[in-house]
Design a protein around this motif. Structure first.
Motif, PDB file in Angstrom:
ATOM      1  N   GLU A 147       0.833  -1.205   0.000  1.00 42.19           N
ATOM      2  CA  GLU A 147       0.000   0.000   0.000  1.00 42.19           C
ATOM      3  C   GLU A 147       0.869   1.257   0.000  1.00 42.19           C
ATOM      4  O   GLU A 147       0.596   2.219  -0.714  1.00 42.19           O
ATOM      5  CB  GLU A 147      -0.916  -0.017   1.228  1.00 42.19           C
ATOM      6  N   MET A 148       1.941   1.214   0.776  1.00 37.36           N
ATOM      7  CA  MET A 148       2.800   2.395   0.921  1.00 37.36           C
ATOM      8  C   MET A 148       3.597   2.694  -0.346  1.00 37.36           C
ATOM      9  O   MET A 148       3.979   3.833  -0.581  1.00 37.36           O
ATOM     10  CB  MET A 148       3.739   2.214   2.112  1.00 37.36           C
ATOM     11  N   THR A 149       3.850   1.693  -1.151  1.00 36.64           N
ATOM     12  CA  THR A 149       4.666   1.901  -2.351  1.00 36.64           C
ATOM     13  C   THR A 149       3.823   1.989  -3.621  1.00 36.64           C
ATOM     14  O   THR A 149       4.364   2.033  -4.723  1.00 36.64           O
ATOM     15  CB  THR A 149       5.692   0.761  -2.502  1.00 36.64           C
ATOM     16  N   PHE A 150       2.508   2.051  -3.465  1.00 38.64           N
ATOM     17  CA  PHE A 150       1.621   2.051  -4.629  1.00 38.64           C
ATOM     18  C   PHE A 150       1.933   3.194  -5.594  1.00 38.64           C
ATOM     19  O   PHE A 150       2.078   2.985  -6.801  1.00 38.64           O
ATOM     20  CB  PHE A 150       0.154   2.115  -4.194  1.00 38.64           C
ATOM     21  N   SER A 151       2.032   4.408  -5.099  1.00 41.27           N
ATOM     22  CA  SER A 151       2.256   5.546  -5.998  1.00 41.27           C
ATOM     23  C   SER A 151       3.601   5.429  -6.715  1.00 41.27           C
ATOM     24  O   SER A 151       3.707   5.766  -7.896  1.00 41.27           O
ATOM     25  CB  SER A 151       2.153   6.874  -5.248  1.00 41.27           C
ATOM     26  N   LEU A 152       4.607   4.927  -6.022  1.00 41.57           N
ATOM     27  CA  LEU A 152       5.911   4.726  -6.651  1.00 41.57           C
ATOM     28  C   LEU A 152       5.823   3.673  -7.757  1.00 41.57           C
ATOM     29  O   LEU A 152       6.333   3.881  -8.867  1.00 41.57           O
ATOM     30  CB  LEU A 152       6.938   4.294  -5.597  1.00 41.57           C
ATOM     31  N   ARG A 153       5.168   2.562  -7.462  1.00 46.51           N
ATOM     32  CA  ARG A 153       5.005   1.506  -8.475  1.00 46.51           C
ATOM     33  C   ARG A 153       4.229   2.021  -9.673  1.00 46.51           C
ATOM     34  O   ARG A 153       4.596   1.787 -10.821  1.00 46.51           O
ATOM     35  CB  ARG A 153       4.256   0.303  -7.890  1.00 46.51           C
ATOM     36  N   ARG A 154       3.145   2.708  -9.391  1.00 49.46           N
ATOM     37  CA  ARG A 154       2.303   3.202 -10.479  1.00 49.46           C
ATOM     38  C   ARG A 154       3.082   4.156 -11.383  1.00 49.46           C
ATOM     39  O   ARG A 154       3.033   4.052 -12.609  1.00 49.46           O
ATOM     40  CB  ARG A 154       1.068   3.886  -9.905  1.00 49.46           C
ATOM     41  N   LYS A 155       3.815   5.067 -10.773  1.00 44.67           N
ATOM     42  CA  LYS A 155       4.614   6.020 -11.550  1.00 44.67           C
ATOM     43  C   LYS A 155       5.654   5.282 -12.386  1.00 44.67           C
ATOM     44  O   LYS A 155       5.825   5.558 -13.579  1.00 44.67           O
ATOM     45  CB  LYS A 155       5.290   7.019 -10.615  1.00 44.67           C
ATOM     46  N   GLU A 156       6.342   4.343 -11.762  1.00 45.91           N
ATOM     47  CA  GLU A 156       7.377   3.587 -12.471  1.00 45.91           C
ATOM     48  C   GLU A 156       6.785   2.813 -13.652  1.00 45.91           C
ATOM     49  O   GLU A 156       7.329   2.832 -14.758  1.00 45.91           O
ATOM     50  CB  GLU A 156       8.053   2.617 -11.502  1.00 45.91           C
ATOM     51  N   VAL A 197       3.860   3.289 -15.256  1.00 43.60           N
ATOM     52  CA  VAL A 197       3.255   4.143 -16.276  1.00 43.60           C
ATOM     53  C   VAL A 197       4.319   4.917 -17.056  1.00 43.60           C
ATOM     54  O   VAL A 197       4.264   4.990 -18.289  1.00 43.60           O
ATOM     55  CB  VAL A 197       2.228   5.108 -15.637  1.00 43.60           C
ATOM     56  N   MET A 198       5.276   5.474 -16.355  1.00 45.66           N
ATOM     57  CA  MET A 198       6.267   6.332 -17.017  1.00 45.66           C
ATOM     58  C   MET A 198       7.353   5.537 -17.749  1.00 45.66           C
ATOM     59  O   MET A 198       7.735   5.889 -18.855  1.00 45.66           O
ATOM     60  CB  MET A 198       6.924   7.270 -15.992  1.00 45.66           C
ATOM     61  N   GLU A 199       7.826   4.473 -17.132  1.00 51.68           N
ATOM     62  CA  GLU A 199       8.956   3.742 -17.703  1.00 51.68           C
ATOM     63  C   GLU A 199       8.540   2.567 -18.583  1.00 51.68           C
ATOM     64  O   GLU A 199       9.349   2.060 -19.357  1.00 51.68           O
ATOM     65  CB  GLU A 199       9.874   3.257 -16.577  1.00 51.68           C
ATOM     66  N   GLU A 200       7.316   2.101 -18.433  1.00 53.72           N
ATOM     67  CA  GLU A 200       6.803   0.960 -19.190  1.00 53.72           C
ATOM     68  C   GLU A 200       7.771  -0.227 -19.177  1.00 53.72           C
ATOM     69  O   GLU A 200       8.191  -0.724 -20.224  1.00 53.72           O
ATOM     70  CB  GLU A 200       6.480   1.368 -20.626  1.00 53.72           C
ATOM     71  N   PRO A 201       8.123  -0.711 -17.982  1.00 56.91           N
ATOM     72  CA  PRO A 201       9.078  -1.821 -17.907  1.00 56.91           C
ATOM     73  C   PRO A 201       8.459  -3.135 -18.388  1.00 56.91           C
ATOM     74  O   PRO A 201       7.234  -3.284 -18.434  1.00 56.91           O
ATOM     75  CB  PRO A 201       9.398  -1.901 -16.414  1.00 56.91           C
ATOM     76  N   LEU A 202       9.315  -4.067 -18.731  1.00 56.67           N
ATOM     77  CA  LEU A 202       8.864  -5.410 -19.075  1.00 56.67           C
ATOM     78  C   LEU A 202       8.286  -6.075 -17.830  1.00 56.67           C
ATOM     79  O   LEU A 202       8.682  -5.756 -16.702  1.00 56.67           O
ATOM     80  CB  LEU A 202      10.033  -6.244 -19.600  1.00 56.67           C
ATOM     81  N   VAL A 203       7.384  -7.005 -18.030  1.00 61.77           N
ATOM     82  CA  VAL A 203       6.771  -7.712 -16.905  1.00 61.77           C
ATOM     83  C   VAL A 203       7.847  -8.384 -16.058  1.00 61.77           C
ATOM     84  O   VAL A 203       7.788  -8.358 -14.827  1.00 61.77           O
ATOM     85  CB  VAL A 203       5.731  -8.741 -17.401  1.00 61.77           C
ATOM     86  N   LEU A 204       8.840  -8.957 -16.699  1.00 62.15           N
ATOM     87  CA  LEU A 204       9.926  -9.613 -15.968  1.00 62.15           C
ATOM     88  C   LEU A 204      10.644  -8.629 -15.044  1.00 62.15           C
ATOM     89  O   LEU A 204      10.981  -8.964 -13.905  1.00 62.15           O
ATOM     90  CB  LEU A 204      10.910 -10.255 -16.951  1.00 62.15           C
ATOM     91  N   ASP A 205      10.838  -7.402 -15.517  1.00 63.86           N
ATOM     92  CA  ASP A 205      11.487  -6.385 -14.683  1.00 63.86           C
ATOM     93  C   ASP A 205      10.600  -5.985 -13.505  1.00 63.86           C
ATOM     94  O   ASP A 205      11.089  -5.787 -12.390  1.00 63.86           O
ATOM     95  CB  ASP A 205      11.842  -5.153 -15.520  1.00 63.86           C
ATOM     96  N   VAL A 206       9.312  -5.878 -13.743  1.00 63.61           N
ATOM     97  CA  VAL A 206       8.383  -5.562 -12.651  1.00 63.61           C
ATOM     98  C   VAL A 206       8.397  -6.691 -11.632  1.00 63.61           C
ATOM     99  O   VAL A 206       8.408  -6.459 -10.421  1.00 63.61           O
ATOM    100  CB  VAL A 206       6.951  -5.323 -13.186  1.00 63.61           C
TER     101      VAL A 206
END
Length: 91
Positions: A2-11, A13-22
Protein backbone atom coordinates in the motif's frame (compact mmCIF):
# COMPACT_ATOMS: atom_id res chain seq x y z
CA UNK A 1 2.51 -2.71 -0.88
CA UNK A 2 0.00 0.00 0.00
CA UNK A 3 2.80 2.39 0.92
CA UNK A 4 4.67 1.90 -2.35
CA UNK A 5 1.62 2.05 -4.63
CA UNK A 6 2.26 5.55 -6.00
CA UNK A 7 5.91 4.73 -6.65
CA UNK A 8 5.00 1.51 -8.48
CA UNK A 9 2.30 3.20 -10.48
CA UNK A 10 4.61 6.02 -11.55
CA UNK A 11 7.38 3.59 -12.47
CA UNK A 12 5.07 1.33 -14.48
CA UNK A 13 3.25 4.14 -16.28
CA UNK A 14 6.27 6.33 -17.02
CA UNK A 15 8.96 3.74 -17.70
CA UNK A 16 6.80 0.96 -19.19
CA UNK A 17 9.08 -1.82 -17.91
CA UNK A 18 8.86 -5.41 -19.08
CA UNK A 19 6.77 -7.71 -16.91
CA UNK A 20 9.93 -9.61 -15.97
CA UNK A 21 11.49 -6.39 -14.68
CA UNK A 22 8.38 -5.56 -12.65
CA UNK A 23 8.45 -9.06 -11.22
CA UNK A 24 12.09 -8.64 -10.20
CA UNK A 25 11.44 -5.22 -8.66
CA UNK A 26 8.13 -6.08 -6.96
CA UNK A 27 7.95 -9.89 -6.51
CA UNK A 28 5.15 -9.76 -3.93
CA UNK A 29 2.95 -8.05 -6.50
CA UNK A 30 2.66 -11.39 -8.28
CA UNK A 31 1.23 -13.26 -5.30
CA UNK A 32 -2.50 -14.00 -5.62
CA UNK A 33 -3.48 -11.98 -2.56
CA UNK A 34 -1.42 -9.01 -3.74
CA UNK A 35 -2.91 -9.18 -7.22
CA UNK A 36 -6.34 -8.88 -5.63
CA UNK A 37 -5.19 -6.07 -3.34
CA UNK A 38 -3.59 -4.15 -6.20
CA UNK A 39 -6.71 -4.57 -8.32
CA UNK A 40 -8.76 -3.15 -5.44
CA UNK A 41 -6.36 -0.22 -5.00
CA UNK A 42 -6.78 0.67 -8.67
CA UNK A 43 -10.48 -0.05 -9.21
CA UNK A 44 -12.08 -0.11 -5.73
CA UNK A 45 -13.57 -3.44 -6.82
CA UNK A 46 -12.96 -6.81 -5.21
CA UNK A 47 -11.42 -8.92 -7.97
CA UNK A 48 -12.62 -12.37 -6.96
CA UNK A 49 -16.16 -11.19 -6.19
CA UNK A 50 -16.30 -9.53 -9.59
CA UNK A 51 -14.82 -12.57 -11.30
CA UNK A 52 -17.32 -14.99 -9.76
CA UNK A 53 -20.31 -12.74 -10.37
CA UNK A 54 -19.26 -12.36 -14.00
CA UNK A 55 -18.74 -16.09 -14.25
CA UNK A 56 -22.26 -16.63 -12.93
CA UNK A 57 -23.55 -14.18 -15.52
CA UNK A 58 -21.68 -15.47 -18.57
CA UNK A 59 -21.27 -19.20 -17.91
CA UNK A 60 -24.76 -20.16 -19.14
CA UNK A 61 -24.18 -18.26 -22.40
CA UNK A 62 -20.78 -19.88 -22.90
CA UNK A 63 -22.22 -23.33 -22.22
CA UNK A 64 -25.04 -22.70 -24.71
CA UNK A 65 -22.43 -21.69 -27.29
CA UNK A 66 -20.46 -24.89 -26.70
CA UNK A 67 -23.64 -26.97 -26.91
CA UNK A 68 -24.58 -25.32 -30.21
CA UNK A 69 -21.17 -26.14 -31.63
CA UNK A 70 -20.52 -29.42 -29.85
CA UNK A 71 -20.06 -31.28 -33.13
CA UNK A 72 -17.13 -29.03 -33.99
CA UNK A 73 -15.38 -29.80 -30.71
CA UNK A 74 -15.60 -33.57 -30.94
CA UNK A 75 -16.15 -36.28 -28.41
CA UNK A 76 -14.19 -34.63 -25.59
CA UNK A 77 -16.55 -31.66 -25.51
CA UNK A 78 -19.59 -33.92 -25.63
CA UNK A 79 -18.23 -35.89 -22.67
CA UNK A 80 -17.48 -32.70 -20.77
CA UNK A 81 -20.99 -31.35 -21.34
CA UNK A 82 -22.52 -34.68 -20.29
CA UNK A 83 -20.46 -34.61 -17.09
CA UNK A 84 -21.64 -31.07 -16.47
CA UNK A 85 -25.25 -32.15 -16.95
CA UNK A 86 -24.73 -34.95 -14.44
CA UNK A 87 -23.39 -32.50 -11.84
CA UNK A 88 -25.93 -29.72 -12.27
CA UNK A 89 -29.02 -29.83 -10.12
CA UNK A 90 -32.05 -27.62 -10.43
CA UNK A 91 -32.75 -25.74 -7.22
Amino acid sequence: MEMTFSLRRKEIVMEEPLVLDVQRQWPALFLPEQISAEFFRITQTHLMNRFFSSLDEYAPKIIRLYRARAALWGKDMKTLLENLDDQVTIL
